[in-house]
Design an enzyme around this catalytic site. Structure first.
Site, PDB file in Angstrom:
ATOM      1  N   TYR A 113       0.836  -1.203   0.000  1.00  0.00           N
ATOM      2  CA  TYR A 113       0.000   0.000   0.000  1.00  0.00           C
ATOM      3  C   TYR A 113       0.869   1.250   0.000  1.00  0.00           C
ATOM      4  O   TYR A 113       1.211   1.783  -1.045  1.00  0.00           O
ATOM      5  CB  TYR A 113      -0.978  -0.004   1.183  1.00  0.00           C
ATOM      6  CG  TYR A 113      -2.000  -1.104   1.100  1.00  0.00           C
ATOM      7  CD1 TYR A 113      -2.931  -1.161   0.078  1.00  0.00           C
ATOM      8  CD2 TYR A 113      -2.029  -2.118   2.052  1.00  0.00           C
ATOM      9  CE1 TYR A 113      -3.864  -2.178  -0.010  1.00  0.00           C
ATOM     10  CE2 TYR A 113      -2.959  -3.142   1.986  1.00  0.00           C
ATOM     11  CZ  TYR A 113      -3.874  -3.164   0.949  1.00  0.00           C
ATOM     12  OH  TYR A 113      -4.787  -4.182   0.881  1.00  0.00           O
ATOM     13  N   CYS A 114       1.202   1.738   1.160  1.00  0.00           N
ATOM     14  CA  CYS A 114       1.863   3.041   1.278  1.00  0.00           C
ATOM     15  C   CYS A 114       3.294   3.036   0.754  1.00  0.00           C
ATOM     16  O   CYS A 114       3.732   4.017   0.153  1.00  0.00           O
ATOM     17  CB  CYS A 114       1.784   3.526   2.717  1.00  0.00           C
ATOM     18  SG  CYS A 114       0.060   3.650   3.270  1.00  0.00           S
ATOM     19  N   VAL A 115       4.022   1.951   0.954  1.00  0.00           N
ATOM     20  CA  VAL A 115       5.388   1.875   0.427  1.00  0.00           C
ATOM     21  C   VAL A 115       5.350   1.835  -1.098  1.00  0.00           C
ATOM     22  O   VAL A 115       6.053   2.590  -1.774  1.00  0.00           O
ATOM     23  CB  VAL A 115       6.142   0.660   1.021  1.00  0.00           C
ATOM     24  CG1 VAL A 115       7.468   0.432   0.303  1.00  0.00           C
ATOM     25  CG2 VAL A 115       6.357   0.855   2.519  1.00  0.00           C
ATOM     26  N   THR A 118       3.906   5.307  -2.545  1.00  0.00           N
ATOM     27  CA  THR A 118       4.869   6.407  -2.392  1.00  0.00           C
ATOM     28  C   THR A 118       6.065   6.215  -3.314  1.00  0.00           C
ATOM     29  O   THR A 118       6.563   7.187  -3.904  1.00  0.00           O
ATOM     30  CB  THR A 118       5.303   6.526  -0.923  1.00  0.00           C
ATOM     31  OG1 THR A 118       4.140   6.836  -0.137  1.00  0.00           O
ATOM     32  CG2 THR A 118       6.362   7.600  -0.733  1.00  0.00           C
TER      33      THR A 118
END
Length: 179
Positions: A113-115, A118
């Site tokens: 998700y966030c890794v 980003t």
């Protein structure tokens, strides 16, 4: 290249409850080692905190706090976010620009998700990205184990060449800050 370390969503609400993320203690130790190396080289260390009202990650709640074993120093930067993209509606881009950063070293939670989001956004914005291959993590999912998810992202993100900037997946031991 001027580098910065991004530590994404390493928060009590995600790391303290059982089951903990895959290799949580090892990932935390590596983050602290990377942060110390970044500081020694004069590279910014940026902790990114996800917040979601009405959840364990509500701003100011115990779960929203950074994981207790992280070694955070007074000069480190904190960025709050509300989406998997650490750049969207945050001050991250402005902080990186002010510091003259051109390369990001990315680690943290959650790999898929966030890794992932980003890392992709950073490359799209023109940053070279070193994904710390053994220093991002997640929880097991119904379709794949956390180890499989991490391996998948380590294999696929460096194959994204259309952004222009290079995305590399490197172990923490291979990461160097500075010129």
């Amino acid at each position: 290249m001027t580098s910065a370390l991004l530590v994404i969503d390493v928060q009590r609400g995600l790391f303290d409850a059982a089951p903990r993320p895959e290799d949580a203690d090892t990932v935390l130790a590596r983050i602290n080692t990377l942060a110390a190396a970044a500081r020694q080289a004069g590279a910014p260390v940026i902790f990114i905190q996800h917040e979601r009202p009405g959840s364990a990650l509500a701003h100011g709640s115990p779960g929203w706090a950074l994981e207790q074993s992280l070694q955070v120093e007074a000069g480190d930067l904190i960025v709050a976010k509300t989406t998997p993209d650490s750049f969207l509606r945050t001050e991250l881009g402005a902080k990186l620009e002010a510091a003259g950063v051109t390369r990001l070293v990315v680690c943290g939670y959650a790999s898929e998700y966030c890794v992932d989001t980003t890392t992709r956004r950073a490359a799209g914005l023109g940053y070279a990205v070193d994904l710390v291959a053994d220093t991002h993590t997640t929880h097991d999912k119904a379709h794949a184990t956390a180890a499989q998810i991490r391996a998948h992202h380590n294999a696929t993100l460096p194959d994204l060449t259309s952004f222009g900037p290079v995305i590399r997946a490197l172990p923490a031991a291979a990461i160097r800050f500075g010129a």
